[in-house]
Motif scaffolding. Structure first.
Motif, short mmCIF file in Angstrom:
data_model
loop_
_atom_site.label_atom_id
_atom_site.label_comp_id
_atom_site.label_asym_id
_atom_site.label_seq_id
_atom_site.Cartn_x
_atom_site.Cartn_y
_atom_site.Cartn_z
N GLY A 41 0.88 2.21 -14.76
CA GLY A 41 0.20 2.92 -13.68
C GLY A 41 0.49 4.41 -13.63
O GLY A 41 -0.40 5.19 -13.27
N LEU A 42 1.70 4.83 -13.99
CA LEU A 42 2.02 6.25 -13.97
C LEU A 42 1.04 7.03 -14.85
O LEU A 42 0.55 8.10 -14.46
CB LEU A 42 3.47 6.48 -14.42
N GLY A 43 0.74 6.48 -16.02
CA GLY A 43 -0.19 7.14 -16.94
C GLY A 43 -1.57 7.28 -16.31
O GLY A 43 -2.22 8.33 -16.42
N ASP A 44 -2.01 6.25 -15.62
CA ASP A 44 -3.32 6.29 -14.96
C ASP A 44 -3.34 7.37 -13.88
O ASP A 44 -4.29 8.15 -13.77
CB ASP A 44 -3.64 4.94 -14.30
N VAL A 45 -2.28 7.40 -13.07
CA VAL A 45 -2.22 8.37 -11.98
C VAL A 45 -2.20 9.80 -12.54
O VAL A 45 -2.94 10.68 -12.10
CB VAL A 45 -0.97 8.14 -11.10
N SER A 80 2.74 4.28 -1.99
CA SER A 80 2.07 3.59 -0.88
C SER A 80 2.96 3.70 0.35
O SER A 80 4.18 3.84 0.23
CB SER A 80 1.81 2.11 -1.21
N PRO A 81 2.37 3.65 1.54
CA PRO A 81 3.18 3.74 2.77
C PRO A 81 4.22 2.61 2.86
O PRO A 81 5.38 2.87 3.22
CB PRO A 81 2.14 3.63 3.89
N THR A 82 3.83 1.38 2.55
CA THR A 82 4.80 0.28 2.64
C THR A 82 5.96 0.50 1.68
O THR A 82 7.12 0.33 2.03
CB THR A 82 4.11 -1.08 2.38
N TYR A 83 5.65 0.92 0.45
CA TYR A 83 6.72 1.17 -0.53
C TYR A 83 7.64 2.29 -0.04
O TYR A 83 8.86 2.23 -0.23
CB TYR A 83 6.12 1.51 -1.89
N GLY A 128 4.07 8.16 2.09
CA GLY A 128 3.42 7.29 1.10
C GLY A 128 1.93 7.59 1.04
O GLY A 128 1.28 7.76 2.07
N ILE A 129 1.41 7.67 -0.17
CA ILE A 129 -0.04 7.86 -0.37
C ILE A 129 -0.48 6.86 -1.44
O ILE A 129 0.06 6.87 -2.55
CB ILE A 129 -0.37 9.30 -0.84
N VAL A 130 -1.45 6.05 -1.11
CA VAL A 130 -1.94 5.04 -2.07
C VAL A 130 -2.72 5.72 -3.20
O VAL A 130 -3.44 6.68 -2.97
CB VAL A 130 -2.83 4.02 -1.33
N ASN A 131 -2.54 5.20 -4.42
CA ASN A 131 -3.27 5.73 -5.57
C ASN A 131 -4.77 5.43 -5.44
O ASN A 131 -5.18 4.57 -4.67
CB ASN A 131 -2.77 5.09 -6.86
N TRP A 174 -11.76 3.30 -2.85
CA TRP A 174 -10.44 3.65 -3.36
C TRP A 174 -10.55 4.88 -4.25
O TRP A 174 -9.92 4.97 -5.29
CB TRP A 174 -9.83 2.47 -4.15
N SER A 175 -11.38 5.81 -3.83
CA SER A 175 -11.60 6.99 -4.67
C SER A 175 -10.36 7.89 -4.67
O SER A 175 -9.61 7.95 -3.68
CB SER A 175 -12.79 7.78 -4.15
N TRP A 176 -10.16 8.57 -5.77
CA TRP A 176 -9.05 9.50 -5.86
C TRP A 176 -9.23 10.69 -4.91
O TRP A 176 -8.26 11.31 -4.49
CB TRP A 176 -8.89 10.00 -7.31
N ASP A 177 -10.49 10.99 -4.60
CA ASP A 177 -10.74 12.14 -3.75
C ASP A 177 -10.00 12.02 -2.42
O ASP A 177 -9.38 12.96 -1.93
CB ASP A 177 -12.25 12.28 -3.51
N ARG A 178 -10.05 10.81 -1.86
CA ARG A 178 -9.39 10.56 -0.58
C ARG A 178 -7.88 10.80 -0.68
O ARG A 178 -7.27 11.45 0.16
CB ARG A 178 -9.65 9.09 -0.22
N SER A 179 -7.28 10.26 -1.76
CA SER A 179 -5.83 10.43 -1.93
C SER A 179 -5.49 11.88 -2.26
O SER A 179 -4.48 12.41 -1.79
CB SER A 179 -5.32 9.52 -3.05
#
Ligand code: ADP
Length: 477
Positions: free
Chosen positions: A18-22, A218-221, A246-249, A459-464
């Motif tokens: 996931g790090l690579g994707d982010v 993420s907020p929970t994490y 926390g900010i969701v991907n 779940w767009s990146w724009d929002r995050s």
């Protein structure tokens, strides 16, 4: 804002998870919102489109000068910089079949140092240098960046207005090394307390105490790592929790069933015809009977974290039903063995593909009805987001980002997107998978509603990215 994003892996150039994707997606989303962004990662292998800029960075580490060439690729509004040095030219990214490379501390300290030099020497896409950049570091690999910045560069009056935001993707990896390794890093002795964790050198702890703000995925994490999921860093995080959010991907544009080039047919929430073709192709390509039967999918690193043992535990029950199970993953020998055994035991129902395959990952998402993700802990998780978008309804353990993103089905609610179970037990997992199977086979309209809710979620990146920009603004004051 001026942002220098730095990460140990960056898709599509390099990726293990996931790090690579982010790291491949967030810089683009920031640039699309108007930030000037340079993104820096190692050049592990040849990237034909990236050209040699002719610029080098020479860094003194562990008693030697290391010359790094800077390769550059301008795309999607971002200047991508690939740092070339012999230490990155290896079979794996972090290690090989015998384990992690024993010079990883050096390899990523080098990346930190070069990234800082890049901010000073390499102009952004518009030909101008970054002004008062915010460095966005990620995980332990770049945890030393704020330490170098504070203890050496800023002491010399360089990059004074810069700030550091540290992304926390997984507390399970901290890059811990023996105290003796501190000597060669070129940091002043006074910096030892920053990196010291119970007498060991801990780059992630250093990043936590030396950065200006932290963003967990993420907020929970962000809460769980202060309580029981910080792998020993809970107290350190609690002390700085006023700087932690926390900010969701988000989901990158390459994960869209309407345009996905890995698929034999595309589809949307309005017309699922193409999804049936994807299921048939998944079955055909893996040698399973091509039938209209519920398909359960999984794509995962095979690590204890991912709860593959729960899938192993319920497999005999699950496959006693008229269903198929398709698993893709690589990692631990123990779970790879389970994959192979499942194929022998259920040759007409189960496939466990051992390996890393981007095209197959897309096809599993597209060809599955239900997606299994029983992770013990999950900082954010991307596969459940992909699966929702691809209409593979997720069954997840209610932890971290899985809890934040999957709305669990229950009688009377019409906004459900999947099933989230707790506690992390075989019984709870089997019950949730049982509900999914029952709904799919007996209540197809209810299942279709859940599937559609997931496919239409934003779940767009724009929002995050907008939330990340708020953090950058806050640290820049
Ligand atoms: P993590 O970062 O912990 O591995 P995530 O769910 O956040 O978990 O991200 C996993 C990413 O890695 C997804 O893009 C997923 O498709 C990909 N992935 C994991 N294992 C494989 C594999 N064997 N083949 C292809 N892609 C994989």
């Amino acid at each position: 804002m001026d942002v220098l994003f730095v990460a140990s892996e960056m898709a599509p150039f390099s990726k293990t998870g996931g790090l690579g994707d982010v790291a491949g997606a967030l810089p683009k989303a920031l640039a699309a919102r108007g930030d000037r962004v340079i993104a820096v990662s190692p050049r592990y292998s040849v990237v034909p489109e990236a050209t040699d800029s002719g610029l080098t960075a020479s860094i003194w580490l562990y008693g030697r000068l290391h010359r790094c060439r800077l390769f550059v690729l301008d795309r999607d509004g971002v200047r991508w910089v690939l740092v070339d040095n012999a230490c990155y030219h290896r079979e794996g990214i972090y290690g090989d079949s015998t384990g992690a490379y024993d010079d990883n501390l050096f390899r990523y300290a080098l990346l930190c140092r070069v990234a800082i030099e890049v901010a000073e020497t390499l102009p952004a896409l518009d030909g101008k240098r970054l002004e008062r950049p915010v460095f966005h570091a990620n995980d332990w690999h770049t945890g030393l960046l704020p330490v170098y910045l504070a203890a050496t560069y800023k002491q010399e009056g360089r990059l004074h207005g810069s700030r550091v935001v540290l992304g926390l993707h997984n507390l399970g990896h901290q890059g811990t090394a023996r105290r003796a390794a501190f000597e060669g890093l070129g940091l002043p002795r006074a910096a030892w307390p920053l990196v010291d964790m119970h007498g060991h050198l801990n780059p992630l702890k250093a990043g936590i105490v030396a950065s200006d703000a932290m963003v967990a995925v993420s907020p929970t994490y962000s809460r769980q790592i202060q309580v029981d999921q910080g792998f020993g860093l809970e107290g350190v995080l609690r002390e700085r929790n006023d700087r932690l959010i926390g900010i969701v991907n988000g989901i990158g544009p390459e994960w869209d069933p309407a345009t996905d080039t890995h698929l034999p047919a595309t589809y949307t929430a309005d017309d699922l015809t193409g999804k049936a073709a994807c299921k048939a192709e998944l079955q055909r390509s893996l040698g399973l009977p091509v039938r209209d039967v519920p398909v359960f999918g999984m794509v995962s690193r095979l690590d204890h974290q991912k709860g593959v043992d729960l899938v192993e535990a319920i497999a005999p029950w699950l496959l006693s039903n008229d269903v198929q199970l398709v698993m893709l993953g690589s990692g631990s020998e123990r779970y790879e063995r389970f994959f192979r055994q499942s194929e022998r035991r259920w040759p007409r129902q189960a496939r466990g593909y051992v390996g890393f395959s981007e095209p197959l990952a897309h096809l599993v998402e597209a060809g599955s009805d239900v997606f299994l993700m029983p992770s013990r802990f999950e900082p954010c998780g991307l596969n459940q987001l992909y699966s929702m978008r691809y209409g593979a309804v997720p069954v997840v353990h209610a932890t971290g980002g899985l809890a934040d993103t999957v709305t669990t089905a229950s009688p009377g609610r019409d906004d459900a997107t999947g099933w989230a179970f707790r506690p992390h037990s075989v019984e709870a997992f089997q019950a949730a998978v049982g509900y999914a199977l029952l709904t799919l086979t007996r209540y197809p309209e209810a299942f279709a509603r859940i599937r559609e809710n997931g496919m239409r979620s934003d779940w767009s990146w724009d929002r995050s990215a907008a939330r990340y920009q708020a953090v950058y603004r806050a640290v820049q004051g």
